[in-house]
Design an enzyme around this catalytic site. Structure first.
Site, PDB file in Angstrom:
ATOM      1  N   CYS A   1       7.861  -0.226  -1.683  1.00 49.46           N
ATOM      2  CA  CYS A   1       7.027  -0.108  -0.339  1.00 49.46           C
ATOM      3  C   CYS A   1       7.185   1.290  -0.066  1.00 49.46           C
ATOM      4  O   CYS A   1       7.570   2.077  -0.830  1.00 49.46           O
ATOM      5  CB  CYS A   1       7.559  -1.261   0.540  1.00 49.46           C
ATOM      6  SG  CYS A   1       9.037  -0.951   1.217  1.00 49.46           S
TER       7      CYS A   1
ATOM      8  N   HIS B   1       0.762  -1.229  -0.032  1.00 50.69           N
ATOM      9  CA  HIS B   1       0.117  -0.133  -0.201  1.00 50.69           C
ATOM     10  C   HIS B   1       1.003   1.456  -0.008  1.00 50.69           C
ATOM     11  O   HIS B   1       0.420   2.248  -0.669  1.00 50.69           O
ATOM     12  CB  HIS B   1      -0.963   0.111   1.138  1.00 50.69           C
ATOM     13  CG  HIS B   1      -0.254  -0.114   2.442  1.00 50.69           C
ATOM     14  ND1 HIS B   1       0.396  -1.429   2.948  1.00 50.69           N
ATOM     15  CD2 HIS B   1      -0.132   0.481   3.469  1.00 50.69           C
ATOM     16  CE1 HIS B   1       1.021  -1.297   4.023  1.00 50.69           C
ATOM     17  NE2 HIS B   1       0.856   0.041   4.312  1.00 50.69           N
TER      18      HIS B   1
ATOM     19  N   ARG C   1      35.004  -9.500 -13.480  1.00 49.53           N
ATOM     20  CA  ARG C   1      35.026  -9.576 -11.818  1.00 49.53           C
ATOM     21  C   ARG C   1      33.705  -9.616 -11.174  1.00 49.53           C
ATOM     22  O   ARG C   1      33.733 -10.286  -9.853  1.00 49.53           O
ATOM     23  CB  ARG C   1      36.078  -8.703 -11.343  1.00 49.53           C
ATOM     24  CG  ARG C   1      35.546  -7.293 -11.254  1.00 49.53           C
ATOM     25  CD  ARG C   1      36.825  -6.414 -11.012  1.00 49.53           C
ATOM     26  NE  ARG C   1      35.958  -4.855 -10.746  1.00 49.53           N
ATOM     27  CZ  ARG C   1      35.809  -4.008 -11.785  1.00 49.53           C
ATOM     28  NH1 ARG C   1      36.063  -4.437 -12.994  1.00 49.53           N
ATOM     29  NH2 ARG C   1      35.337  -2.823 -11.591  1.00 49.53           N
ATOM     30  N   HIS C   2      32.706  -8.864 -11.825  1.00 48.78           N
ATOM     31  CA  HIS C   2      31.548  -8.665 -10.799  1.00 48.78           C
ATOM     32  C   HIS C   2      30.660 -10.110 -10.955  1.00 48.78           C
ATOM     33  O   HIS C   2      29.966 -10.309 -10.170  1.00 48.78           O
ATOM     34  CB  HIS C   2      30.808  -7.712 -11.690  1.00 48.78           C
ATOM     35  CG  HIS C   2      31.366  -6.406 -11.737  1.00 48.78           C
ATOM     36  ND1 HIS C   2      31.741  -5.782 -10.524  1.00 48.78           N
ATOM     37  CD2 HIS C   2      31.965  -5.463 -12.567  1.00 48.78           C
ATOM     38  CE1 HIS C   2      32.270  -4.504 -10.840  1.00 48.78           C
ATOM     39  NE2 HIS C   2      32.634  -4.501 -11.937  1.00 48.78           N
TER      40      HIS C   2
HETATM   41  C1  RB5 Z   1       3.959   0.443   5.471  1.00 48.70           C
HETATM   42  O1  RB5 Z   1       3.488   1.120   6.328  1.00 48.70           O
HETATM   43  C2  RB5 Z   1       5.522   0.332   5.439  1.00 48.70           C
HETATM   44  O2  RB5 Z   1       6.236   0.070   6.759  1.00 48.70           O
HETATM   45  C3  RB5 Z   1       6.221  -0.324   4.252  1.00 48.70           C
HETATM   46  O3  RB5 Z   1       5.684   0.083   3.133  1.00 48.70           O
HETATM   47  C4  RB5 Z   1       7.685  -0.190   4.052  1.00 48.70           C
HETATM   48  O4  RB5 Z   1       7.949   1.284   4.261  1.00 48.70           O
HETATM   49  C5  RB5 Z   1       8.606  -1.027   5.070  1.00 48.70           C
HETATM   50  O5  RB5 Z   1       9.765  -0.986   4.834  1.00 48.70           O
END
Ligand code: RB5
Length: 142
Positions: free
Chosen positions: A65, A9, A132-133
């Site tokens: 995230c 989200h 090398r990588h």
């Molecule tokens: C969600 O609130 C948040 O914790 C997640 O999106 C992220 O940032 C976690 O690392």
């Protein structure tokens, strides 16, 4: 090359914007959720996308995230996944050249759409240098 995208989200809005950005360029990103701004757990999101890469269904992924941190930690637990938080343009290039990253990670609450689109373009346009990588990457999966 098939590219999948997924977010929790905290990255939902940025995911929607990235899908739209690439759609305008004729590139369809495979959307693996989440499909609303309702709260969900980033390990579940990372798992779905990482399994799609490891099975060969898609070749690259984008994970988002809130900060990019939780979802990158989750993704890097899968052997064969090399997920990199692209926190600068230089890092976007180096993540491909040196690390052969196959997942680009962004923070939906910490990065702007403009930064993310620009870094994603760099990421997709940059080749792995090998040499090398490659030796170092081989050691990751042992
Ligand atoms: C969600 O609130 C948040 O914790 C997640 O999106 C992220 O940032 C976690 O690392």
């Amino acid at each position: 090359m098939k590219i999948a995208i997924a977010s929790d989200h905290g990255g939902f809005e940025l995911k929607t914007q990235l899908i739209e950005y690439y759609k305008k360029q004729g590139l369809t990103l495979q959307d693996m959720g989440t499909y609303s701004s309702d709260s969900c757990d980033y390990p579940d999101i990372a798992e779905k996308l990482c399994r799609a890469i490891l099975s060969g269904d898609v070749q690259m992924g984008i994970l988002i995230c809130g900060t990019g941190i939780g979802i990158s930690i989750a993704a890097n637990r899968y052997k064969g996944i090399r997920a990199a938080i692209l926190y600068s343009d230089d890092v976007a290039r180096l993540a491909r050249e040196h690390n052969n990253a196959n997942v680009a990670v962004f923070g939906g609450r910490t990065m702007t759409k403009e930064e993310v689109c620009r870094r994603m373009d760099i990421f997709l346009q940059t080749e792995f240098e090998g040499g090398r990588h490659q030796r170092r990457i081989d050691k990751l999966d042992k």
